[in-house]
Design a protein around this motif. Structure first.
Motif, mmCIF file in Angstrom:
data_model
loop_
_atom_site.group_PDB
_atom_site.id
_atom_site.type_symbol
_atom_site.label_atom_id
_atom_site.label_comp_id
_atom_site.label_asym_id
_atom_site.label_seq_id
_atom_site.Cartn_x
_atom_site.Cartn_y
_atom_site.Cartn_z
ATOM 1 N N ARG A 27 28.380 18.808 35.614
ATOM 2 C CA ARG A 27 28.869 20.023 34.980
ATOM 3 C C ARG A 27 29.445 20.921 36.057
ATOM 4 N N ALA A 28 30.425 21.693 35.656
ATOM 5 C CA ALA A 28 31.061 22.535 36.664
ATOM 6 C C ALA A 28 31.584 23.807 36.034
ATOM 7 N N ILE A 29 31.655 24.843 36.840
ATOM 8 C CA ILE A 29 32.294 26.073 36.391
ATOM 9 C C ILE A 29 33.469 26.304 37.316
ATOM 10 N N PHE A 30 34.593 26.731 36.746
ATOM 11 C CA PHE A 30 35.770 27.019 37.550
ATOM 12 C C PHE A 30 35.987 28.517 37.558
ATOM 13 N N LEU A 31 36.054 29.097 38.744
ATOM 14 C CA LEU A 31 36.298 30.534 38.848
ATOM 15 C C LEU A 31 37.790 30.734 39.086
ATOM 16 N N ASP A 32 38.420 31.479 38.205
ATOM 17 C CA ASP A 32 39.858 31.674 38.272
ATOM 18 C C ASP A 32 40.154 32.939 39.067
ATOM 19 N N SER A 33 40.789 32.767 40.230
ATOM 20 C CA SER A 33 40.993 33.942 41.079
ATOM 21 C C SER A 33 42.119 34.823 40.543
ATOM 22 N N ALA A 34 42.990 34.275 39.659
ATOM 23 C CA ALA A 34 44.098 35.086 39.152
ATOM 24 C C ALA A 34 43.583 36.095 38.129
#
Lengths: 327, 260
Positions: B217-224
């Motif tokens: 499982r993963a979480i993606f942090l969106d810097s935009a």
């Protein structure tokens, strides 16, 4: 037309600056420069330089040129620094409280090592400096007192000056530069390397683990070093006395008569306070250093400067208090 | 390695977490759960706040808003003593290893062990030797951190993080700066640890190979947008995520809009 051309970076830099200037002048409709006809390599470089970077996060640093902004910033810095110092001192006191109740966890070995570092290993420099201070005081005193034929009072002058002021002062300044800098540099590099965070996430209290052994070592060692420095200084004065014709035995009895127990305990009492402010001040600079190697250097410099300054300020406060109390 | 374990009660629950540095918002309104025995990856571009999120999870930074709970117990609102108790169950490996530089590798591992209770010296020595052997550093007890290589420091960092058999292991960029082989070996180590020790592992990384290799499982942090970009199995996200930024990231920027 699509040939490679020979040029150095001045040409694309010049072109880029002009394109930027036109873009800034007409922000509403930015020009779309056509590079047809330029040599292939020059065109590629210009396109590369003009390409908008993928994460174009416009960082607008706030206007830091105005005087009001600077004043406000300075005020905030002073305020946060003051708060941090008070908080740090409070934490240290709580840590001392845990020590008394036996709940503070630190490595005994660390304490002994620090004790050795700021005790025995500081002896040579403390000996040299205090001895020379004694010599200097004796020389200066002798020149003046000889005018009245009162050479013997050199012993009183050196003795009282050493035990009340110079012994403790010189020791404190040496310890600021030597041990204070070492504390700040060690804790600062631990901070930069996340070692302090690692202590925290293992459930250790960094104050108990790092600040407490250092504070205790200085609290123990400062009075001892001060007493030692007093003797070294008196020895220096005695040497000068010998050369200007005061027999050492006479010098010694004169010193004993001049230096009272009250006078000599003043210096020792002060040394405990100096030790505390040197340890707390320099540990604080280290623990609150930034997270980079450059910050370690800054923290070390600040630690030494603040330690020496606060030692001298505190000493003048003591002088005022002792005068008021007629001690 | 993408078998999803059956969804048990959440080990870690993050609700509406907003993280700030001063007045600057790093990430807002993160909502996710980490389940038992997950290998959970926090991913995102450089400087998007991955390590900041990790530091929030382990209690080094305070959330500006929202809450973090472990095993259903609110960690953010807990008093200092309770928090220390919770933190003691964690193992953390920091980006640089963060080994205590004035102690040997052996002492680095024995100091946390000694703190958690009285252990006879012989047992302590055996425990230290065992932990070092687990990460392939058998016999390095008396080396100082400055005497070993970067990859060894990372592994020693993992050994120290595992010292107290934590049920939650946090690893900050374990593979960064390692050669492909060492990085691969590290992945294997992490997988084996999860399988044999049954701990839940949270990893901050942006190494795609390891993400697909080990994480479920993963979480993606969106810097935009400064918000949560996606949450789920990384292989699914790579192929089917609705967020183009996530697909772009997981495909090294080649899939949705290949430049030229």
């Amino acid at each position: 037309m699509d040939a490679h051309a020979c040029f150095d970076s001045t040409l694309p830099a010049f072109l880029l600056a002009h394109i930027r200037a036109v873009t800034d002048a007409t922000p509403d409709k930015p020009p779309s420069p056509a590079f047809d006809g330029l040599p292939v390599n020059l065109r590629a470089l210009l396109e590369l330089a003009l390409a908008v970077s993928e994460e174009s996060e416009p960082q607008t640093p706030s206007d830091s040129s105005s005087e009001i902004y600077k004043l406000g910033n300075l005020t905030l810095v002073v305020w946060t620094n003051g708060k941090a110092l008070v908080k740090f001192t409070g934490e240290t006191m709580l840590s001392l409280g845990r020590l008394v109740t036996g709940r503070a966890i630190f490595r005994r070995k660390d304490f002994w090592l620090t004790l050795q570092e700021c005790g025995v290993q500081a002896l040579p420099i403390v000996s040299l400096i205090s001895f020379l201070i004694g010599v200097i005081l004796a020389f200066v005193g002798n020149v003046q007192l000889a005018n009245f034929g009162a050479n013997l009072f050199v012993a009183d002058l050196v003795g009282i000056a050493m035990v009340r002021e110079m012994g403790v002062m010189m020791t404190a300044i040496i310890m600021s530069g030597r041990t204070g800098a070492a504390f700040a540099a060690h804790l600062g590099s631990m901070k930069a390397n996340e070692e302090i965070d690692a202590l925290r996430t293992f459930g250790f209290n960094p104050f108990d683990f790092l600040v407490l052994p250092r504070l205790l070592s200085l609290l123990v060692m400062m009075p001892l070093l001060t007493i030692y420095a007093n003797f070294a200084g008196i020895l220096g004065g005695m040497l000068v006395g010998y050369f200007v014709g005061i027999p050492p035995v006479l010098y010694w009895t004169e010193t004993l008569a001049a230096v009272t127990l009250t006078a000599s305990s003043l210096g020792v009492i002060k040394s405990v306070f100096f030790g505390a402010i040197i340890a707390i001040g320099s540990c604080r600079q280290g623990m609150q250093a930034g997270n980079s190697t450059a910050a370690v250097g800054q923290a070390t410099t600040r630690a030494v400067v603040t330690a020496i300054t606060s030692v001298i300020v505190l000493d003048s406060a003591f002088a005022a208090i002792f005068t008021l109390l007629h001690i | 390695m993408s078998a999803t374990p059956e969804l048990t009660a959440a080990k870690v629950t993050v609700k509406g977490l907003t993280m700030t540095y001063g007045t600057q918002v790093v990430m807002h309104d993160l909502d996710f759960e980490i389940f038992d025995k997950d290998i959970f990856v926090i991913m995102g571009g450089s400087g998007c706040g991955k390590s900041t999120l990790l530091r929030h999870l382990i209690g080094l930074l305070e959330p500006a808003k929202g809450s973090i709970s472990f095993d259903g117990k609110n960690f953010t609102a807990a008093d200092p003593a309770e928090r220390t108790d919770t933190v003691r169950r964690f193992g953390v490996m920091y980006q640089s290893g963060a080994l205590w530089s004035s102690l040997t590798l052996g002492e680095n591992i024995s100091v946390p062990l000694e703190e958690s209770g009285k252990i006879p010296p012989k047992t302590l020595r055996d425990l230290v030797a065992y932990k070092l052997a687990l990460v392939g550093l058998a016999g390095y007890e008396n080396y100082y951190p400055s005497q070993i290589s970067g990859g060894m420091k990372k592994r020693a960092g993992i050994a120290r993080a595992m010292a107290r058999d934590p049920d939650l292991l946090f690893l900050d960029e374990p593979g960064a700066g390692l050669d492909p082989l060492s990085s691969r070996r590290l992945d294997d180590l992490i997988l084996r640890l999860r399988d044999s020790q049954g701990s839940t592992i949270v990893i901050v990384t942006h190494e795609l190979a390891s993400i697909f290799n080990i994480s479920n499982r993963a979480i993606f942090l969106d810097s935009a947008t400064h918000s949560q970009g996606a949450l789920g199995n990384p292989c699914d996200l790579r192929d089917h995520s609705e967020n183009p930024a996530v697909r772009l990231f997981l495909n090294r920027g080649t899939q949705p809009t290949s430049p030229r």
